[in-house]
Design a protein around this motif. Structure first.
Motif, short mmCIF file in Angstrom:
data_model
loop_
_atom_site.label_atom_id
_atom_site.label_comp_id
_atom_site.label_asym_id
_atom_site.label_seq_id
_atom_site.Cartn_x
_atom_site.Cartn_y
_atom_site.Cartn_z
N HIS A 157 0.82 -1.22 0.00
CA HIS A 157 0.00 0.00 0.00
C HIS A 157 0.85 1.27 0.00
N ASN A 158 1.28 1.72 1.16
CA ASN A 158 1.94 3.02 1.29
C ASN A 158 3.43 2.85 1.58
N CYS A 159 4.25 3.64 0.87
CA CYS A 159 5.69 3.61 1.07
C CYS A 159 6.14 5.01 1.49
N THR A 160 6.89 5.09 2.60
CA THR A 160 7.40 6.37 3.09
C THR A 160 8.93 6.33 3.10
N ASP A 161 9.53 7.23 2.33
CA ASP A 161 10.98 7.24 2.21
C ASP A 161 11.60 7.94 3.42
N SER A 162 12.81 7.49 3.79
CA SER A 162 13.61 8.15 4.83
C SER A 162 15.06 8.12 4.38
N ILE A 163 15.94 8.88 5.04
CA ILE A 163 17.34 8.96 4.62
C ILE A 163 18.00 7.59 4.78
N GLY A 164 18.34 6.99 3.63
CA GLY A 164 19.02 5.69 3.64
C GLY A 164 18.10 4.51 3.87
N TYR A 166 13.48 3.23 4.18
CA TYR A 166 12.07 3.50 3.90
C TYR A 166 11.23 2.57 4.79
N ASN A 167 9.93 2.80 4.85
CA ASN A 167 9.05 1.90 5.60
C ASN A 167 7.70 1.83 4.91
N CYS A 168 7.02 0.69 5.10
CA CYS A 168 5.70 0.44 4.50
C CYS A 168 4.61 0.60 5.56
N SER A 169 3.45 1.03 5.11
CA SER A 169 2.28 1.10 5.99
C SER A 169 1.05 0.70 5.17
N CYS A 170 -0.04 0.42 5.85
CA CYS A 170 -1.23 -0.10 5.18
C CYS A 170 -2.41 0.86 5.31
N ASP A 171 -3.34 0.74 4.37
CA ASP A 171 -4.58 1.53 4.42
C ASP A 171 -5.45 1.04 5.57
#
Length: 366
Positions: A157-164, A166-171
């Protein structure tokens, strides 16, 4: 006579003796570099680093590189009267012999310019970046990789980038799986039994409340109210619909009977079922019937029974002489001396004289 001198000599003024000609005095004997006079001749010589041409006059630079006498490890560069050696990129020329080349370890000399990691190779090096970064086009700098830009980082579902990283989250309606990428549906119906008043149907990422047959979902999408099938015209009744709590039933107009499907209405054939009450002829119609009478009868006011028509009451039934009524019909008759015409109404004179039915003794006149 006269005297002539050999080549390389000239005749003196007395006309008899010969002296050496110094060819070098005139235009350097044609030599490109050094002219050496000899008795009766001359020759040319070249400086160090040159070689005499085949014409014995010109001088050509000796190309130590092409003659493979340079001793250079990598590259040889010829110059006028000399040459010098250079090395390929990533190598350094030996300071002592100025011919051999040795590898430069750019990583140790801190001349690599790598933002993160430097790996030395023979004659070169390469830069690499930490996990979560990508090498810039200059092959030195490192830029954070937005993993979300490629296949959503593998996230369902959702991908959130971070320095070096990233993490996934769901609806809403999903929960993150143990692989931290996939999203699994939450079955709200199993987790909350009272979420719907009647029927709960789980869907991918959500749920839907539904109602039993005969009920409809309220605007809050949770509770159920009786559905007036008759009002919304979904009853399927052929004629009349009657709503009830959670259901409905159909009925038919007079002259129709409810079919076994409890919805359609079939015409009642009053004539064939002998319930019409018609005295003589029954005519069925869709939803009703009507009675008629045989010829010679008329329908009574009750629209069922038939009464005899007395044809003699109207224009004597069309008879010339006598009209006699009968049940459902009538007959015409004639007075004596006449006979009934073939039309059964007119009366024609009988010629008794011709027929021989007279009683005259002598002459019969009709």
């Amino acid at each position: 006579y006269h005297c002539v001198c050999d080549t390389g000599y000239y005749l003196k003024g007395n006309g008899f003796n010969c002296s050496d000609t110094n060819e070098c005095n005139g235009n350097n004997g044609g030599c490109n570099q050094t002219c050496i006079n000899e008795i009766g001749s001359f020759h040319c010589e070249c400086d160090i680093g040159y070689t005499l041409d085949d014409d014995g006059l010109g001088c050509t630079d000796v190309n130590e590189c092409s003659d493979d006498i340079d001793g250079c490890d990598h590259y040889c560069h010829n110059t006028i009267r000399s040459y010098y050696c250079t090395c390929k990129i990533g190598y350094r020329l030996n300071d002592t012999n100025e011919r051999t080349c040795h590898d430069i370890n750019e990583c140790d000399e801190d001349s690599d310019g790598c933002a993160h990691q430097c790996t030395n190779t023979i004659s070169s090096y390469y830069c690499s970046c930490d996990i979560g970064y990508s090498l810039d086009t200059d092959d030195h700098g490192c830029t954070n990789i937005n993993e979300c830009d490629t296949d959503n980082g593998g996230c369902d579902h959702n991908c959130t980038d971070s320095i070096g990283s990233y993490n996934c989250s769901c609806d809403i309606g999903y929960i993150l799986a143990t692989d931290n990428h996939a999203c699994n549906d939450i079955n709200e119906c199993n987790e909350r039994r009272d979420i719907c008043e009647q029927v709960c149907n789980n869907t991918i990422g959500s749920y839907l409340c539904e109602c039993d047959i005969g009920y409809q979902l309220d605007t809050n999408a949770i509770n159920c109210s009786d559905q007036d099938e008759c009002a919304v015209n979904i009853d399927g009744c052929d004629q009349n619909c009657h709503n009830s709590i959670g259901s409905f039933f159909c009925s038919c107009n007079k002259g129709y009977r409810l079919n076994v499907d409890s919805k359609t209405c079939d015409d009642i054939h009053e004539c064939s079922e002998d319930i019409s009450g018609c005295n003589q002829v029954c005519n069925n119609t869709i939803g009703s019937y009507y009675c008629t009478c045989f010829e010679g009868y008329y329908l009574s006011r009750n629209d069922r029974t038939c009464s005899d028509i007395n044809e003699c009451n109207t224009s004597n039934g069309g008879c010339n002489h006598t009209c006699t009524n009968s049940d459902g019909s009538y007959t015409c008759s004639c007075n004596d001396g006449y006979e009934l015409n073939f039309d059964d109404h007119a009366c024609d004179d009988l010629n008794e004289c011709t027929l021989g039915t007279h009683l005259c003794e002598h002459t019969c006149v009709n």
